[in-house]
Design a protein around this motif. Structure first.
Motif, PDB file in Angstrom:
ATOM      1  N   GLU A 171       8.803 -36.657  -8.226  1.00  0.00           N
ATOM      2  CA  GLU A 171       9.503 -37.527  -7.437  1.00  0.00           C
ATOM      3  C   GLU A 171       9.157 -38.967  -7.608  1.00  0.00           C
ATOM      4  OE1 GLU A 171      11.648 -38.181  -3.233  1.00  0.00           O
ATOM      5  OE2 GLU A 171       9.715 -36.614  -3.309  1.00  0.00           O
ATOM      6  N   TYR A 180      15.373 -38.815 -18.140  1.00  0.00           N
ATOM      7  CA  TYR A 180      14.745 -40.025 -17.509  1.00  0.00           C
ATOM      8  C   TYR A 180      13.794 -40.086 -16.601  1.00  0.00           C
ATOM      9  CZ  TYR A 180      19.165 -41.284 -19.369  1.00  0.00           C
ATOM     10  OH  TYR A 180      20.190 -41.340 -20.231  1.00  0.00           O
ATOM     11  N   ILE A 210      22.677 -34.282  -7.637  1.00  0.00           N
ATOM     12  CA  ILE A 210      22.393 -34.476  -6.035  1.00  0.00           C
ATOM     13  C   ILE A 210      21.113 -34.626  -5.934  1.00  0.00           C
ATOM     14  CG2 ILE A 210      22.805 -33.908  -3.747  1.00  0.00           C
ATOM     15  CD1 ILE A 210      25.564 -32.615  -5.027  1.00  0.00           C
ATOM     16  N   PHE A 214      23.212 -37.317 -13.821  1.00  0.00           N
ATOM     17  CA  PHE A 214      22.679 -37.192 -12.449  1.00  0.00           C
ATOM     18  C   PHE A 214      23.072 -35.986 -11.655  1.00  0.00           C
ATOM     19  CE2 PHE A 214      26.051 -40.982 -11.994  1.00  0.00           C
ATOM     20  CZ  PHE A 214      27.110 -39.841 -11.804  1.00  0.00           C
ATOM     21  N   LEU A 246      18.724 -39.289 -11.695  1.00  0.00           N
ATOM     22  CA  LEU A 246      18.787 -39.096 -12.800  1.00  0.00           C
ATOM     23  C   LEU A 246      17.876 -37.753 -13.398  1.00  0.00           C
ATOM     24  CD1 LEU A 246      18.708 -42.514 -14.641  1.00  0.00           C
ATOM     25  CD2 LEU A 246      20.790 -41.305 -13.872  1.00  0.00           C
ATOM     26  N   LEU A 259      21.916 -39.647  -5.334  1.00  0.00           N
ATOM     27  CA  LEU A 259      21.749 -39.319  -6.646  1.00  0.00           C
ATOM     28  C   LEU A 259      20.713 -39.586  -7.484  1.00  0.00           C
ATOM     29  CD1 LEU A 259      25.719 -40.100  -7.684  1.00  0.00           C
ATOM     30  CD2 LEU A 259      24.934 -37.927  -6.867  1.00  0.00           C
ATOM     31  N   PRO A 281      19.985 -43.563  -1.309  1.00  0.00           N
ATOM     32  CA  PRO A 281      20.530 -43.066  -2.747  1.00  0.00           C
ATOM     33  C   PRO A 281      20.799 -41.395  -2.636  1.00  0.00           C
ATOM     34  CG  PRO A 281      18.500 -43.853  -3.348  1.00  0.00           C
ATOM     35  CD  PRO A 281      18.642 -44.073  -1.805  1.00  0.00           C
ATOM     36  N   VAL A 298      11.330 -40.583 -10.645  1.00  0.00           N
ATOM     37  CA  VAL A 298      12.632 -40.106 -10.563  1.00  0.00           C
ATOM     38  C   VAL A 298      13.077 -41.295 -10.305  1.00  0.00           C
ATOM     39  CG1 VAL A 298      14.476 -39.089  -9.253  1.00  0.00           C
ATOM     40  CG2 VAL A 298      12.586 -37.579  -9.899  1.00  0.00           C
ATOM     41  N   TYR A 299      14.346 -41.587 -11.145  1.00  0.00           N
ATOM     42  CA  TYR A 299      15.484 -42.843 -10.859  1.00  0.00           C
ATOM     43  C   TYR A 299      16.425 -42.383 -10.128  1.00  0.00           C
ATOM     44  CZ  TYR A 299      13.262 -45.791 -14.824  1.00  0.00           C
ATOM     45  OH  TYR A 299      12.660 -46.628 -15.382  1.00  0.00           O
ATOM     46  N   PHE A 300      16.677 -43.080  -8.953  1.00  0.00           N
ATOM     47  CA  PHE A 300      17.688 -42.896  -8.174  1.00  0.00           C
ATOM     48  C   PHE A 300      18.861 -43.668  -8.619  1.00  0.00           C
ATOM     49  CE2 PHE A 300      13.558 -41.695  -5.971  1.00  0.00           C
ATOM     50  CZ  PHE A 300      14.213 -40.422  -5.401  1.00  0.00           C
ATOM     51  N   VAL A 301      20.142 -43.312  -8.337  1.00  0.00           N
ATOM     52  CA  VAL A 301      21.288 -43.869  -8.460  1.00  0.00           C
ATOM     53  C   VAL A 301      22.029 -44.333  -7.415  1.00  0.00           C
ATOM     54  CG1 VAL A 301      23.530 -43.536  -9.827  1.00  0.00           C
ATOM     55  CG2 VAL A 301      21.343 -42.764 -10.644  1.00  0.00           C
ATOM     56  N   GLN A 302      22.709 -45.270  -7.322  1.00  0.00           N
ATOM     57  CA  GLN A 302      23.629 -45.713  -5.948  1.00  0.00           C
ATOM     58  C   GLN A 302      24.365 -46.695  -6.463  1.00  0.00           C
ATOM     59  OE1 GLN A 302      20.690 -47.431  -3.367  1.00  0.00           O
ATOM     60  NE2 GLN A 302      21.609 -46.711  -1.707  1.00  0.00           N
TER      61      GLN A 302
END
Lengths: 451, 451
Positions: free
Chosen positions: B63, B117, B50, B48, B85, B83, B81, B66-70
């Motif tokens: 966008e 991803y 920023i 991941f 991937l 972060l 989120p 995009v997969y966001f990470v939290q």
């Protein structure tokens, strides 16, 4: 003109410069080669799992650290995330073995070297993304305790080859302490787990505090003393076995543990594992309920502050959440990112390795570009890793490049050499150079590199 | 009893059985070895980034995927989120080179083999998690066009060794079509990009539709005809160059493109790349604005339906979002997960490989366990990958295990053999077995495995 976004990475991740990355890759290669040498097969699983599959019991400590994954669309619609990043390689292994049980064969020996994710509070030495290098041997219904000896043999092989100084693989068997507790009539399983957890803290909080905690758990102070004496026993493997048998404990679980440890010690001998690399140490209790027999923890002798760099053990049931089949196993995990970071910052990895690239062919004249490409083909076919400097640049700049990139050999082929059918071979370390026939350049380079 | 959660994986991910994983790992090893042979250094970046660093321009098509990470905490507090991937390896490379610019050396040649991803709609052949195997050569301020020839040489080496049948590396240079458009007074850069995008569709929608689209973009039908003739030109590399020069285009960009292609073709010859492996093909325009010179697309001849299995090209500026330095480069990416899936489902990978493990030592008697472990050590020291069957089981069950795990050799050492100092070596393929002296078992096994 674009607005410049300052380039930076998320905290708690490790990113390496090329020279460090090369060391890291070599460490992975060493680990992998030992895993394969002992008959383990590679496995990779997706970085994310379905949330409900990953978190079979919710609300635990683990869930707090889990990273959830969600696409923009799902986020905008206010949906709950359906995916989560794996936090270890054990849960995905359990899910995998249960899912493909019929297509697998048991004992199933797999290794898995992948990154895992934990939403740790950012602080030095804590990683949110880190490599785990796992092996597990999974049986169907049963798995011989003899497999337990393979694990320290592999770990010993790896750490000797990694050349990180002396190390000790501590091992114990949870059946011993549980058996002793049984013999003291402390049979409640939750209490036993709590006792083992306290013992696990002995190195951190000291004997007295552990003794107090044991008494608070309802253990008589005489018994607490016996326990403390046992977990601080020191001696050779055979001395330890002797001292334990002198306790006269008759509990069956204890006797089973003694039998397993004794067999483990015999097997280590058969596998030529040096006794000084292992230590039978009853304070290695490992807090997790998960482990039911042999447990392992490994320390780098000169750096006890690293903590255990590789831990694992025997468990009765890998995948109870995913299948009714009984799948006992034994395994261990090397936390490579943390170990690498510790080795690097404590100066154990002080040698800067040469580049992977062995040869740089310098660019002396644009007109000779075909000669450079042909020479590169010859050398690559001879097995060398070769870069050709294609830009026009002063020789000095090209040499500085080789130096900075740590490429050990530079070849010069100019008009003069072309006429004579020769090449100049420069050793970047000794700074010596010699002229060799074009036809024997592979030999000359080979001699320099194999030194 | 726990509630059983059905084990399953997220859609759009690829997970392999051991026999497939072994093929996959070997393909990665082949790719990696060619990347290293040509002087590329390994790089890995965090999965991941920023969010604001990854998505330098927001709201685009990218966008959406995009997969966001939290973490759970962040999610519960209703935070956005922070972060995301990575969706390719190019953006992380750009960020990396900009971030560590002073510590790197240029030309910087890196390879990166990691997963990326994309939140694709789930459908056959679309992956949400997939491997990319990238190489890039990054210059500082400038990078000789001569580097462009290395890319097809590496790709040719890889695909020959992968042994997936005949393949063709199509290449072109965007300066040619742009130069031709300039000479037609179609100089607007956006229009040029739109024209190249239409041309890119020629295989899918056919010549007539492309012609219509070009006319709609304001190109005269005479000029549209010229363009269509150019992009459908066929012939040997030299015939193609000849035909193009006969167009008499005087535009400088065009002439530069001709010079670069001609030099690329010469260099491919110097590097012994077979001409039948490459094809100068002007319909390879690649829609992305990003590419500014040479472009590549690779097809497996017998499977045009796979599309391009490996694409890339030359770009003027890698990291404009992250640094003011000018960083031109050239690179290519193999989409390995998709390729592997296609090869598997089209039957190209029909051979089931042997296990990585070469030898299984059968368990004939518990009393001989030390002998088995010692024999395993001898064989491992001789370089073999060895598993010992530790559980007590009928020989028949052990042989079935070796068969299912595809271990090619099984060794038997029973009381009789122990007495005679011999071992029985069984070849699982021919089912033949012979008795050899214990001291020569490594030789006997070596002969069987090297056949």
């Amino acid at each position: 003109m674009n607005k410049i976004v300052p380039p930076r990475i998320a905290s708690g991740t490790m990113e390496l410069l090329p020279k460090e990355q090369i060391i890291f890759q070599r460490m992975i290669a060493v680990i992998q080669s030992w895993y394969e040498k002992f008959g383990f097969t590679p496995l990779e699983t997706p970085v994310f799992e379905i949330k409900d599959v990953l978190l079979t019991k919710s609300g635990g400590e683990t869930e707090k650290q889990v990273y959830f994954v969600q696409s923009l669309g799902s986020l905008q619609q206010g949906h709950e995330p359906e995916l989560a990043l794996r936090f270890d390689l054990t849960v995905p292994l359990a899910r995998y073995v249960a899912q493909y049980e019929r297509e697998l064969y048991f004992p199933f020996k797999r290794y898995q070297i992948q990154r895992v994710y934990r939403g740790e509070r950012a602080q030095k030495g804590r990683f949110r993304e880190f490599y785990q290098c796992d092996i597990d041997i999974i049986g169907k219904d049963s798995l011989s305790p003899l497999y337990d000896a393979e694990i320290p043999a592999i770990i010993a092989g790896i750490f000797e080859e990694l050349n990180v100084g002396d190390f000790t693989i501590n091992f114990s068997n949870r059946k011993l302490l549980k058996g002793i507790l049984n013999s003291m009539e402390v049979r409640d399983s939750d209490t036993q787990t709590l006792v083992l957890r306290e013992i696990d803290k002995i190195d951190k909080i000291g004997k007295e505090k552990v003794s107090e905690a044991l008494v608070n758990l309802g253990i008589s102070s005489d018994n607490a003393n016996i326990i403390l004496r046992v977990v601080t026993l020191k001696g050779s493997n055979s001395e330890m076995l002797q001292a334990l048998s002198e306790l006269g404990v008759k509990d069956e679980l204890f006797l089973q543990g003694m039998e397993e440890v004794s067999s483990l010690i015999d097997s280590l001998k058969s596998m030529n594992v040096k006794e000084r690399r292992t230590r039978f140490n009853l304070s290695i209790a490992r807090g997790l309920d998960y482990y039911t027999g042999t447990v392992y923890e490994t320390v780098i002798d000169a750096h006890p502050e690293f903590g255990s760099v590789c831990s694992g053990g025997r468990y009765d049931d890998l995948a109870g959440h995913y299948t009714k089949s009984n799948l006992p196993g034994v395994g261990i995990s090397i936390g490579l990112t943390r170990l690498f970071d510790q080795l690097l910052s404590s100066g154990v990895l002080k040698d800067v390795p040469a580049a992977m690239t062995e040869i740089l062919i310098a660019n002396m004249a644009y007109e000779l570009r075909a000669d450079y490409l042909e020479l590169a083909v010859v050398l690559r076919n001879a097995g060398f890793k070769v870069s050709v400097y294609m830009d026009s640049a002063k020789l000095d700049k090209q040499l500085k490049y080789a130096d900075k990139a740590r490429i050990p050999i530079v070849l010069f082929l100019g008009e003069e050499e072309k006429k004579n059918g020769t090449v100049v071979v420069k050793d970047m370390k000794s700074k010596e150079q010699k002229t060799v026939m074009l036809s024997s350049v592979a030999d000359a380079v080979g001699q320099l590199l194999r030194v």
